[in-house]
Design a protein around this motif. Structure first.
Motif, PDB file in Angstrom:
ATOM      1  N   TRP A 291       0.814  -1.216   0.000  1.00 34.10           N
ATOM      2  CA  TRP A 291       0.000   0.000   0.000  1.00 34.10           C
ATOM      3  C   TRP A 291       0.850   1.270   0.000  1.00 34.10           C
ATOM      4  CZ3 TRP A 291      -5.168   0.447  -0.660  1.00 34.10           C
ATOM      5  CH2 TRP A 291      -5.967  -0.685  -0.439  1.00 34.10           C
ATOM      6  N   ASP A 292       2.064   1.169   0.543  1.00 36.27           N
ATOM      7  CA  ASP A 292       2.900   2.370   0.618  1.00 36.27           C
ATOM      8  C   ASP A 292       3.953   2.399  -0.479  1.00 36.27           C
ATOM      9  OD1 ASP A 292       4.659   0.445   1.509  1.00 36.27           O
ATOM     10  OD2 ASP A 292       5.447   1.663   3.164  1.00 36.27           O
ATOM     11  N   ASP A 293       3.750   1.605  -1.530  1.00 35.90           N
ATOM     12  CA  ASP A 293       4.643   1.712  -2.683  1.00 35.90           C
ATOM     13  C   ASP A 293       4.618   3.173  -3.147  1.00 35.90           C
ATOM     14  OD1 ASP A 293       5.349   1.786  -5.582  1.00 35.90           O
ATOM     15  OD2 ASP A 293       5.517  -0.379  -5.346  1.00 35.90           O
ATOM     16  N   PRO A 294       5.793   3.754  -3.402  1.00 36.16           N
ATOM     17  CA  PRO A 294       5.830   5.174  -3.775  1.00 36.16           C
ATOM     18  C   PRO A 294       5.089   5.513  -5.066  1.00 36.16           C
ATOM     19  CG  PRO A 294       7.984   4.456  -3.024  1.00 36.16           C
ATOM     20  CD  PRO A 294       7.147   3.212  -3.149  1.00 36.16           C
ATOM     21  N   ARG A 295       4.673   4.506  -5.824  1.00 32.02           N
ATOM     22  CA  ARG A 295       3.867   4.799  -7.025  1.00 32.02           C
ATOM     23  C   ARG A 295       2.380   4.860  -6.714  1.00 32.02           C
ATOM     24  NH1 ARG A 295       6.161  -0.213 -10.189  1.00 32.02           N
ATOM     25  NH2 ARG A 295       6.011  -0.947  -8.049  1.00 32.02           N
ATOM     26  N   MET A 296       2.006   4.454  -5.524  1.00 28.03           N
ATOM     27  CA  MET A 296       0.590   4.425  -5.164  1.00 28.03           C
ATOM     28  C   MET A 296       0.100   5.830  -4.818  1.00 28.03           C
ATOM     29  SD  MET A 296      -0.898   1.371  -5.130  1.00 28.03           S
ATOM     30  CE  MET A 296      -1.901   0.900  -3.708  1.00 28.03           C
ATOM     31  N   PRO A 297      -1.173   6.140  -5.131  1.00 26.16           N
ATOM     32  CA  PRO A 297      -1.713   7.455  -4.779  1.00 26.16           C
ATOM     33  C   PRO A 297      -2.181   7.518  -3.333  1.00 26.16           C
ATOM     34  CG  PRO A 297      -3.374   6.189  -5.929  1.00 26.16           C
ATOM     35  CD  PRO A 297      -2.149   5.314  -5.878  1.00 26.16           C
ATOM     36  N   THR A 298      -1.780   6.524  -2.548  1.00 26.59           N
ATOM     37  CA  THR A 298      -2.145   6.539  -1.126  1.00 26.59           C
ATOM     38  C   THR A 298      -1.313   7.584  -0.401  1.00 26.59           C
ATOM     39  OG1 THR A 298      -0.492   4.823  -0.775  1.00 26.59           O
ATOM     40  CG2 THR A 298      -2.767   4.094  -1.048  1.00 26.59           C
ATOM     41  N   LEU A 299      -1.838   8.060   0.720  1.00 25.67           N
ATOM     42  CA  LEU A 299      -1.065   9.030   1.503  1.00 25.67           C
ATOM     43  C   LEU A 299       0.223   8.374   1.998  1.00 25.67           C
ATOM     44  CD1 LEU A 299      -3.885  10.910   3.470  1.00 25.67           C
ATOM     45  CD2 LEU A 299      -2.851  11.453   1.257  1.00 25.67           C
ATOM     46  N   SER A 300       0.167   7.101   2.352  1.00 25.27           N
ATOM     47  CA  SER A 300       1.381   6.405   2.786  1.00 25.27           C
ATOM     48  C   SER A 300       2.401   6.297   1.653  1.00 25.27           C
ATOM     49  CB  SER A 300       1.052   4.993   3.275  1.00 25.27           C
ATOM     50  OG  SER A 300       0.231   5.043   4.408  1.00 25.27           O
ATOM     51  N   GLY A 301       1.913   6.065   0.449  1.00 21.21           N
ATOM     52  CA  GLY A 301       2.800   5.990  -0.710  1.00 21.21           C
ATOM     53  C   GLY A 301       3.436   7.335  -1.017  1.00 21.21           C
ATOM     54  N   LEU A 302       2.611   8.383  -0.960  1.00 19.21           N
ATOM     55  CA  LEU A 302       3.138   9.729  -1.232  1.00 19.21           C
ATOM     56  C   LEU A 302       4.183  10.108  -0.186  1.00 19.21           C
ATOM     57  CD1 LEU A 302      -0.196  11.567  -2.148  1.00 19.21           C
ATOM     58  CD2 LEU A 302       1.556  10.753  -3.722  1.00 19.21           C
ATOM     59  N   ARG A 303       3.879   9.783   1.070  1.00 17.36           N
ATOM     60  CA  ARG A 303       4.826  10.103   2.151  1.00 17.36           C
ATOM     61  C   ARG A 303       6.134   9.361   1.937  1.00 17.36           C
ATOM     62  NH1 ARG A 303       1.981   9.053   7.024  1.00 17.36           N
ATOM     63  NH2 ARG A 303       2.322   6.849   6.681  1.00 17.36           N
ATOM     64  N   ARG A 304       6.032   8.064   1.615  1.00 24.64           N
ATOM     65  CA  ARG A 304       7.244   7.274   1.394  1.00 24.64           C
ATOM     66  C   ARG A 304       8.032   7.809   0.206  1.00 24.64           C
ATOM     67  NH1 ARG A 304       8.096   0.730   1.267  1.00 24.64           N
ATOM     68  NH2 ARG A 304      10.319   0.850   0.800  1.00 24.64           N
ATOM     69  N   ARG A 305       7.329   8.260  -0.788  1.00 21.74           N
ATOM     70  CA  ARG A 305       8.010   8.796  -1.960  1.00 21.74           C
ATOM     71  C   ARG A 305       8.757  10.079  -1.634  1.00 21.74           C
ATOM     72  NH1 ARG A 305       5.586   8.578  -7.923  1.00 21.74           N
ATOM     73  NH2 ARG A 305       6.735  10.247  -8.922  1.00 21.74           N
ATOM     74  N   GLY A 306       8.258  10.807  -0.605  1.00 21.54           N
ATOM     75  CA  GLY A 306       8.932  12.036  -0.197  1.00 21.54           C
ATOM     76  C   GLY A 306       8.099  13.287  -0.428  1.00 21.54           C
ATOM     77  N   VAL A 307       6.824  13.106  -0.770  1.00 22.51           N
ATOM     78  CA  VAL A 307       5.937  14.261  -0.964  1.00 22.51           C
ATOM     79  C   VAL A 307       5.643  14.874   0.408  1.00 22.51           C
ATOM     80  CG1 VAL A 307       3.587  14.929  -1.601  1.00 22.51           C
ATOM     81  CG2 VAL A 307       4.872  13.332  -3.049  1.00 22.51           C
ATOM     82  N   PRO A 308       5.890  16.169   0.591  1.00 18.10           N
ATOM     83  CA  PRO A 308       5.567  16.778   1.882  1.00 18.10           C
ATOM     84  C   PRO A 308       4.053  16.923   2.051  1.00 18.10           C
ATOM     85  CG  PRO A 308       6.989  18.224   0.540  1.00 18.10           C
ATOM     86  CD  PRO A 308       6.490  17.133  -0.353  1.00 18.10           C
TER      87      PRO A 308
END
Ligand code: ATP
Ligand code: MG
Length: 562
Positions: A291-308
């Motif tokens: 669910w937290d894959d950085p390609r996912m549009p989930t908040l966990s994914g965005l956070r992991r990707r580095g989106v503030p």
């Protein structure tokens, strides 16, 4: 459709929901504003939910009200404690504090049950024995009225007895349902005696095996709102057709308050799916790494990707709250991400596809530490020291053997500026047997330290570099959209449209020493390349960076042109 950008961040936000709230507060129809964000804990939150979170918590904040985080945990088959936990973490990460205002629909199961008995006693509900398929057939269609169930007029006492026995666990799943008695010929299918309770012998994450009958969303939602004193129940447009049922239930039950439902359009993003059903399938079938894959549009994914989180809030604040469904360009989101990172992220140097450079006239074994500013727009961010030595790496694409005139980088005989260091001139390119360039031999001009030439000569290009012996080897994960087409669901199963290049992992990247120390989730700008954040998998010995977003600013350019 392109959403209108808010013209001024600090002007009073206006939309039909805020206008309604303002008028209800000033007329006295609403004493205190109470909203709720009601996720079902059957998956992770995605960026669409952020719209609802920012709206519900946002208006509570703006109008001195309160917003509850309420778990709509009425379907134990799909709900899990893991989701309950991550949803709370994600709402906090987004910047909203709910404190004690956390609620669970399951806390109201006893009350909801009592009210169901009340409906039966009032002749407003009955137990039906039709199986699911027959029940559906009896419901009719958009063009054809429904038919009354043969059980619709069974005596109240019989319904009550059956309902109690449903609760006691006497029947198998599907043997009976409790239905509201409204109108089988209503033009609104939701009013054709909707199901209020079904039998489900399933363990619930919070109530365990206490219950084997569970209320439907339609029955639980409005009553939960009423119990919590929710004044404005804000939801997405697909619930508009449910509003008459919402009102019917509130009107026919002795609920303590009368909430009202308002619907706004959901967020849709191009190249993205925002349906939990589809996101669940991506995770379950291994198309992404959780669910937290950085390609996912989930908040966990965005956070992991580095989106503030600030970038998500900024993006949401630019969307209009209205009743027209549209698709927002991903480029608009990326623009918010770039803006937040441009101010927040320190600059570093990293070479993703390294080509070795030997500076022939630089003394062997010598190292000098040069000053590099951390943020050109923010003197407060200070500077760091970076090592310079005889062997460095530059980006392979910053060299061409036979460059066109306008290629202001390295080529035979060409001089460029090394960021924060010296001017260097390319003397020779060394190739292997296959003809591939494996090394450049250059000379530097010691007089140009700090990139000023005393003779006033200019060079057009500046390139980034990393000292070879001091470089830290790292992995860099380059992301592209998960789906190739703008509307992934349009031509059937979106899985067929997965982008095979959505993740390109580049190993053997050469990073400046300071990059080994970046904490997971923290973002930096790799000079000239883009914004990158250390991944959860990163460690000082083996740094891993996710590309958050490129530097290219297509959105702003397109905006400027139009
Ligand atoms: P699904 O994706 O399967 O439709 P869901 O996202 O609606 O499920 P819920 O947990 O019911 O899942 O959503 C919680 C709240 O978030 C609801 O009030 C819903 O209206 C809102 N919401 C969900 N998706 C969006 C979206 N894309 N834009 C705005 N609000 C949304
Ligand atoms: Mg939903």
């Amino acid at each position: 459709m392109t959403e209108n950008a808010a013209t001024e961040a600090d002007t009073e936000t206006r939309d039909f929901i805020r206008d309604q709230i303002r008028s209800d507060l000033s007329s006295g129809a609403t004493e205190q504003l109470v909203t709720r964000f009601p996720p079902e804990p059957n998956g992770y939150l995605h960026i669409g939910h952020a719209k609802s979170i920012c709206l519900n918590f946002g208006v509570a904040d703006e109008f001195g009200g309160r917003c509850n985080l309420r778990f709509d945990d009425t379907n134990p088959v799909k709900e899990e404690q893991e989701f309950i936990d991550t949803i709370q973490a994600d709402v906090r990460w987004l910047g909203f504090e709910f404190g004690d205002n956390i609620r669970f629909a399951s806390d109201y199961f006893e009350q909801l049950y009592d009210w169901a008995e009340y409906l039966i006693e009032q002749g407003c509900a009955y137990v039906d024995d039709l199986d699911a398929e027959t029940l559906r057939a009896y419901r009719g269609t958009l063009t054809e009225a429904g038919r009354n169930s043969p059980f619709r007029d069974r005596p109240k006492a019989e319904s009550l007895d059956l309902f109690r026995r449903m609760r006691a666990g006497e029947f198998a799943d599907g043997a009976h349902v409790l239905r509201a008695r409204i109108d089988m010929s209503s033009g609104n299918i939701n009013l054709r005696d909707p199901v209020l309770y079904r039998i489900l012998h399933a363990e619930h994450p919070r109530t365990g095996t206490t219950w084997c009958i569970y209320p439907t969303y339609d029955y639980a939602h409005g009553q939960s709102d009423a119990i919590e004193g929710v004044s404005h129940s804000l939801c997405t447009l697909e619930f508009a057709d449910h509003r008459p049922l919402y009102d019917w239930l509130v009107d026919n039950l002795p609920v303590p308050t009368k909430p009202r439902q308002y619907e706004f359009s959901r967020l849709n993003l191009d190249h993205t799916v925002l349906s939990k059903r589809r996101l669940t399938a991506l995770v379950r079938d291994g198309h992404v790494d959780g669910w937290d894959d950085p390609r996912m549009p989930t908040l966990s994914g965005l956070r992991r990707r580095g989106v503030p989180a600030a970038a998500v809030r900024d993006f949401i604040s630019r969307l209009s709250i209205n009743k027209s469904d549209g698709v927002v360009e991903l480029a608009m989101f990326e623009n918010s991400v770039r803006e937040a990172l441009n101010t927040g992220a320190e600059r570093r140097m990293a070479v993703l596809d390294p080509l070795k450079v030997v500076i022939e006239n630089y003394p062997e074994g010598e190292v000098e530490w040069l000053d590099a500013v951390n943020h050109p727009g923010d003197p407060e961010a200070g500077s760091r020291r970076i090592p310079f030595a005889r062997e460095i790496y530059v980006e392979r694409e910053d060299f061409m053997e036979d460059p066109p005139k306008k290629f202001f980088r390295l080529g035979p005989g060409r001089e460029v500026r090394l960021r924060f260091a010296f001017f260097v001139t390319c003397r020779e390119a060394i190739t292997d047997e296959s003809g591939r360039v494996v090394e450049l031999r250059c000379t530097y001009d010691p007089e140009t330290r700090g990139n000023v030439a005393p003779d006033g000569r200019k060079v057009k290009g500046t390139i980034h570099w990393v000292a070879a012996d001091h470089a830290v080897d790292g992995e860099v994960r380059l992301y592209d959209t998960l789906f190739q087409s703008a509307n992934p669901g349009a031509a059937g199963d979106p899985i067929k449209d997965l982008n095979p290049a959505s993740l390109v992992s580049q190993t053997g990247c050469k990073l400046e020493p300071a990059l080994a120390e970046v904490a997971a989730g923290q973002a930096v700008q790799f000079e000239r390349i883009g914004y990158f954040a250390a991944d959860l998998d990163s460690s000082p010995a083996k740094p891993v960076f996710n590309r958050v977003v490129t530097l290219r600013d297509g959105w702003a350019k397109a905006q400027a042109k139009s």
